[in-house]
Design a protein around this motif. Structure first.
Motif, PDB file in Angstrom:
ATOM      1  N   LEU A 148       6.677   0.853   5.429  1.00  0.00           N
ATOM      2  CA  LEU A 148       7.959   0.209   5.735  1.00  0.00           C
ATOM      3  C   LEU A 148       7.811  -1.301   5.874  1.00  0.00           C
ATOM      4  O   LEU A 148       8.713  -2.061   5.555  1.00  0.00           O
ATOM      5  CB  LEU A 148       8.528   0.748   7.052  1.00  0.00           C
ATOM      6  N   GLN A 149       6.672  -1.726   6.431  1.00  0.00           N
ATOM      7  CA  GLN A 149       6.463  -3.139   6.767  1.00  0.00           C
ATOM      8  C   GLN A 149       5.088  -3.579   6.282  1.00  0.00           C
ATOM      9  O   GLN A 149       4.160  -3.654   7.078  1.00  0.00           O
ATOM     10  CB  GLN A 149       6.517  -3.296   8.283  1.00  0.00           C
ATOM     11  N   PRO A 150       4.942  -3.855   4.987  1.00  0.00           N
ATOM     12  CA  PRO A 150       3.600  -4.179   4.484  1.00  0.00           C
ATOM     13  C   PRO A 150       3.174  -5.612   4.813  1.00  0.00           C
ATOM     14  O   PRO A 150       2.924  -6.414   3.937  1.00  0.00           O
ATOM     15  CB  PRO A 150       3.731  -3.953   2.976  1.00  0.00           C
ATOM     16  N   THR A 151       3.069  -5.918   6.099  1.00  0.00           N
ATOM     17  CA  THR A 151       2.688  -7.267   6.510  1.00  0.00           C
ATOM     18  C   THR A 151       1.208  -7.294   6.914  1.00  0.00           C
ATOM     19  O   THR A 151       0.650  -6.263   7.278  1.00  0.00           O
ATOM     20  CB  THR A 151       3.518  -7.723   7.724  1.00  0.00           C
ATOM     21  N   PRO A 152       0.574  -8.483   6.856  1.00  0.00           N
ATOM     22  CA  PRO A 152      -0.835  -8.565   7.247  1.00  0.00           C
ATOM     23  C   PRO A 152      -1.073  -8.173   8.712  1.00  0.00           C
ATOM     24  O   PRO A 152      -2.138  -7.639   9.034  1.00  0.00           O
ATOM     25  CB  PRO A 152      -1.215 -10.035   7.016  1.00  0.00           C
ATOM     26  N   VAL A 153      -0.092  -8.436   9.605  1.00  0.00           N
ATOM     27  CA  VAL A 153      -0.291  -8.078  11.020  1.00  0.00           C
ATOM     28  C   VAL A 153      -0.353  -6.556  11.176  1.00  0.00           C
ATOM     29  O   VAL A 153      -1.222  -6.027  11.882  1.00  0.00           O
ATOM     30  CB  VAL A 153       0.823  -8.673  11.911  1.00  0.00           C
ATOM     31  N   VAL A 154       0.533  -5.835  10.472  1.00  0.00           N
ATOM     32  CA  VAL A 154       0.486  -4.369  10.519  1.00  0.00           C
ATOM     33  C   VAL A 154      -0.837  -3.884   9.923  1.00  0.00           C
ATOM     34  O   VAL A 154      -1.490  -2.986  10.473  1.00  0.00           O
ATOM     35  CB  VAL A 154       1.694  -3.744   9.777  1.00  0.00           C
ATOM     36  N   ALA A 155      -1.274  -4.511   8.819  1.00  0.00           N
ATOM     37  CA  ALA A 155      -2.534  -4.123   8.178  1.00  0.00           C
ATOM     38  C   ALA A 155      -3.708  -4.307   9.141  1.00  0.00           C
ATOM     39  O   ALA A 155      -4.628  -3.480   9.196  1.00  0.00           O
ATOM     40  CB  ALA A 155      -2.748  -4.936   6.914  1.00  0.00           C
ATOM     41  N   LEU A 156      -3.658  -5.401   9.916  1.00  0.00           N
ATOM     42  CA  LEU A 156      -4.740  -5.670  10.871  1.00  0.00           C
ATOM     43  C   LEU A 156      -4.767  -4.597  11.965  1.00  0.00           C
ATOM     44  O   LEU A 156      -5.830  -4.066  12.305  1.00  0.00           O
ATOM     45  CB  LEU A 156      -4.541  -7.066  11.496  1.00  0.00           C
ATOM     46  N   ASN A 157      -3.596  -4.258  12.507  1.00  0.00           N
ATOM     47  CA  ASN A 157      -3.535  -3.218  13.535  1.00  0.00           C
ATOM     48  C   ASN A 157      -3.965  -1.863  12.970  1.00  0.00           C
ATOM     49  O   ASN A 157      -4.624  -1.081  13.651  1.00  0.00           O
ATOM     50  CB  ASN A 157      -2.109  -3.113  14.099  1.00  0.00           C
ATOM     51  N   GLY A 211     -14.845   4.586  10.626  1.00  0.00           N
ATOM     52  CA  GLY A 211     -15.987   3.729  10.929  1.00  0.00           C
ATOM     53  C   GLY A 211     -15.717   2.255  10.672  1.00  0.00           C
ATOM     54  O   GLY A 211     -14.842   1.901   9.880  1.00  0.00           O
ATOM     55  N   PRO A 212     -16.497   1.380  11.354  1.00  0.00           N
ATOM     56  CA  PRO A 212     -16.249  -0.071  11.295  1.00  0.00           C
ATOM     57  C   PRO A 212     -16.481  -0.708   9.921  1.00  0.00           C
ATOM     58  O   PRO A 212     -15.834  -1.703   9.600  1.00  0.00           O
ATOM     59  CB  PRO A 212     -17.215  -0.649  12.341  1.00  0.00           C
ATOM     60  N   ALA A 213     -17.359  -0.135   9.098  1.00  0.00           N
ATOM     61  CA  ALA A 213     -17.648  -0.766   7.803  1.00  0.00           C
ATOM     62  C   ALA A 213     -16.406  -0.768   6.913  1.00  0.00           C
ATOM     63  O   ALA A 213     -16.050  -1.792   6.321  1.00  0.00           O
ATOM     64  CB  ALA A 213     -18.804  -0.034   7.114  1.00  0.00           C
ATOM     65  N   LEU A 214     -15.731   0.372   6.857  1.00  0.00           N
ATOM     66  CA  LEU A 214     -14.526   0.481   6.042  1.00  0.00           C
ATOM     67  C   LEU A 214     -13.425  -0.431   6.589  1.00  0.00           C
ATOM     68  O   LEU A 214     -12.699  -1.091   5.838  1.00  0.00           O
ATOM     69  CB  LEU A 214     -14.048   1.936   6.031  1.00  0.00           C
ATOM     70  N   ALA A 215     -13.313  -0.480   7.934  1.00  0.00           N
ATOM     71  CA  ALA A 215     -12.302  -1.327   8.566  1.00  0.00           C
ATOM     72  C   ALA A 215     -12.559  -2.798   8.250  1.00  0.00           C
ATOM     73  O   ALA A 215     -11.624  -3.559   7.976  1.00  0.00           O
ATOM     74  CB  ALA A 215     -12.297  -1.097  10.073  1.00  0.00           C
ATOM     75  N   LEU A 216     -13.845  -3.187   8.263  1.00  0.00           N
ATOM     76  CA  LEU A 216     -14.181  -4.587   7.991  1.00  0.00           C
ATOM     77  C   LEU A 216     -13.756  -4.971   6.569  1.00  0.00           C
ATOM     78  O   LEU A 216     -13.229  -6.074   6.346  1.00  0.00           O
ATOM     79  CB  LEU A 216     -15.690  -4.823   8.179  1.00  0.00           C
ATOM     80  N   ALA A 217     -13.961  -4.043   5.632  1.00  0.00           N
ATOM     81  CA  ALA A 217     -13.547  -4.311   4.244  1.00  0.00           C
ATOM     82  C   ALA A 217     -12.037  -4.563   4.181  1.00  0.00           C
ATOM     83  O   ALA A 217     -11.581  -5.449   3.452  1.00  0.00           O
ATOM     84  CB  ALA A 217     -13.925  -3.128   3.360  1.00  0.00           C
ATOM     85  N   VAL A 218     -11.267  -3.802   4.970  1.00  0.00           N
ATOM     86  CA  VAL A 218      -9.810  -3.999   5.012  1.00  0.00           C
ATOM     87  C   VAL A 218      -9.482  -5.367   5.599  1.00  0.00           C
ATOM     88  O   VAL A 218      -8.693  -6.142   5.047  1.00  0.00           O
ATOM     89  CB  VAL A 218      -9.126  -2.885   5.854  1.00  0.00           C
ATOM     90  N   VAL A 219     -10.126  -5.684   6.751  1.00  0.00           N
ATOM     91  CA  VAL A 219      -9.833  -6.935   7.465  1.00  0.00           C
ATOM     92  C   VAL A 219     -10.178  -8.155   6.610  1.00  0.00           C
ATOM     93  O   VAL A 219      -9.453  -9.144   6.594  1.00  0.00           O
ATOM     94  CB  VAL A 219     -10.592  -6.968   8.813  1.00  0.00           C
ATOM     95  N   ASP A 220     -11.290  -8.064   5.862  1.00  0.00           N
ATOM     96  CA  ASP A 220     -11.724  -9.211   5.059  1.00  0.00           C
ATOM     97  C   ASP A 220     -10.765  -9.535   3.918  1.00  0.00           C
ATOM     98  O   ASP A 220     -10.814 -10.614   3.355  1.00  0.00           O
ATOM     99  CB  ASP A 220     -13.143  -8.969   4.516  1.00  0.00           C
ATOM    100  N   GLU A 221      -9.891  -8.609   3.598  1.00  0.00           N
ATOM    101  CA  GLU A 221      -8.906  -8.839   2.540  1.00  0.00           C
ATOM    102  C   GLU A 221      -7.675  -9.593   3.056  1.00  0.00           C
ATOM    103  O   GLU A 221      -6.845 -10.021   2.279  1.00  0.00           O
ATOM    104  CB  GLU A 221      -8.421  -7.497   1.972  1.00  0.00           C
TER     105      GLU A 221
END
Lengths: 115, 397
Positions: free
Chosen positions: B313-322, B332-342
């Motif tokens: 509904l809300q494809p914003t970077p803040v929602v992506a970060l949360n 796991g943190p490795a996959l999350a880090l890949a998301v955050v780095d984008e």
């Protein structure tokens, strides 16, 4: 209340490529007819580019006439409408239709008074 | 009647009275003056014997004051307004009073006004906060707030912003800024932009207004969703700050400190929303917070599923970060880090703060320290900064 709906265009780019011109005219014409049918239309029209503008000044009893628009900015008034409606919400309703038809932003301003 | 009592009456009744007088007078400025006159009279005359219905007393007095004021003026508009006032029935008008308040909320949060003006007007006219209180809450000079309010009121009058509740087709678009203002006010109270961590009174005002709005619009699930969200976040407030004023993150909070009553109410509201099956951003965030406050530990799989829905509904970077925080818990943190780095979120301290946490968990302390430094430099709230400094100090670099 009377409102001015100013059509804001960026003169540094061609607003409507030749192949879209006809479709744009048709869309704008349809909205104009709709405003007339709704009884809100007062006046409106498109303007020639701002390089056709002339500025007249009166200072200390002398008149100077200069070439060009008052402000040399990219964004210029490309045309305008004057409508008469009850309140801002109704004016915004028509502005939305005009913006959709013209595909450029519309600035809505109320008149302080009308002569 | 004590001074505090009168202040409470003022808080509770000011917005309602201004809303009603605005309908009667057709002018916000006149309405405010009349209501202020009436409160000034109340200070002088109530003494130990306040009226049974203070709000009705204020409205009647304000109406009479406005008539007096208009009598002294001789313009055509004034005479017209006066005759309108004199011909209005003087009953309690419960139904119309509610509509008055709704109309005024939609006027204050009209999209033709800047978000800051919307917030200031809502706090002043609906919540009845005084200009110095609003200025203190936002740490800006009083003159800035009063100027903003004066300008907004002038625009309402000059531009012809109407006093009416938008009709069904425009309602979603017009409701959005109203909900955004309440959410902003709550958040400013929950994590103040600067200085100390929380300003309880702003959060309390936001909840009070959200309750009023939910009562006025019971069929709008996003309104209920916003109220549920605020209640569920507010419920955790007692556990959010430790004994020496330090920030305690969700996973480390003492759950026995949470407010059970608020949580129960929030959960009930979320269930009510879900039954309607018209999900929106506030309902989804409320549902996420319902999962956080359900049982002894968070069910992160459910949280992630809700964030997936929210991101749609809300494809914003803040929602992506949360969402990435939930990804870390589930995958796991490795996959999350890949998301955050984008993500591209310049100047948002929670981006490097989240990276720093993920890097710490991945046992990459040198990079984690750099990310903490970046977050510390961007944080504006003292308590949050202290929290980040503490985390950085714990790294074994």
């Amino acid at each position: 209340m009377h409102y001015l709906m100013g059509v804001r265009i960026d003169e540094s780019v061609l607003p409507y490529p030749d192949d879209e011109l006809e479709a744009t005219f048709a869309r704008v014409g349809a909205v104009n007819d709709e405003m007339k049918a709704a009884g809100v239309w007062v006046f409106g029209g498109g303007l020639t580019p701002s390089d056709s503008a002339t500025v007249v000044r009166r200072e200390s009893g002398a008149t100077t006439v200069t070439d060009g628009p008052f402000a040399e900015t990219k964004e210029q008034l490309g045309g305008f409408y004057v409508i008469e409606v009850d309140d801002l919400d109704q004016a915004l309703h028509w502005a939305e239709k005009c913006a959709e038809a013209c595909r450029v932003p519309i600035e809505v301003r109320p008149f302080e008074g009308i002569a | 009647m004590t001074c505090t009592d009168l202040t409470e009456v003022y808080r509770a009744e000011y917005g309602r009275c201004v809303a009603t007088l605005t309908r009667l007078l057709g002018d916000l400025g006149l309405a405010e003056e009349a209501v202020q006159d009436a409160f000034a009279t109340a200070v002088d005359t109530w003494g130990d014997d306040p009226p049974r219905n203070p709000g009705a007393w204020i409205v009647t007095t304000a109406r009479n004051r406005a008539i007096d004021r208009l009598r002294r003026e001789s313009t055509r508009e004034a005479r017209h307004a006066q005759s309108l006032l004199l011909h209005q029935a003087d009953d309690e008008e419960v139904g119309p009073v509610r509509d008055d308040q709704l109309r005024l909320i939609f006027t204050c949060c009209h999209p033709a006004l800047s978000p800051l003006a919307q917030t200031a007007l809502t706090l002043r006219l609906i919540a009845g906060l005084e200009v110095p209180e609003i200025a203190r809450a936002y740490l800006v000079p009083e003159a800035t707030i009063s100027q903003r309010i004066v300008r907004a009121k002038k625009k309402i009058r000059d531009a012809g912003i109407p006093y009416r509740v938008p009709e069904a087709p425009e309602l979603p678009a017009r409701l959005a800024p109203v909900l955004a203002v309440l959410y902003l006010v709550f958040n400013e109270g929950y994590t103040a932009t600067s200085g100390e961590l929380v300003r309880t009174d702003l959060s309390r005002e936001a909840i009070r207004l959200a309750r009023a709005l939910a009562e006025l619009m019971p069929d709008e699930p996003e309104v209920t969703g916003l109220l549920a969200l605020l209640l569920l976040v507010e419920a955790r407030r007692p556990a959010r700050v430790g004994p020496s004023g330090e920030l305690v993150v969700l996973t480390e909070q003492d759950r026995s400190l949470w407010d059970r009553e608020l949580i129960a109410e929030g959960h009930e509201l979320v269930r009510r929303c879900l039954r309607r099956d018209r999900p929106g951003p506030y309902q989804l965030q409320a549902a996420i917070n319902a999962v956080h406050t359900d049982g002894p530990a968070t069910d992160w799989t459910q949280v992630l599923a809700l964030y997936d829905q929210l991101f749609e509904l809300q494809p914003t970077p803040v929602v992506a970060l949360n969402r990435a925080v939930a990804v870390a818990e589930v995958h796991g943190p490795a996959l999350a880090l890949a998301v955050v780095d984008e993500l591209d979120l310049p100047d948002y301290h929670l981006l490097p703060a989240t990276r720093a946490d993920l890097l710490t968990r991945l046992d990459r302390p040198v990079e984690a320290a750099a990310a903490y430094d970046e977050a510390i430099a961007l944080a504006t709230n003292d308590t949050e900064r202290a929290f980040l400094e503490d985390r950085r100090a714990r790294l074994e670099v």
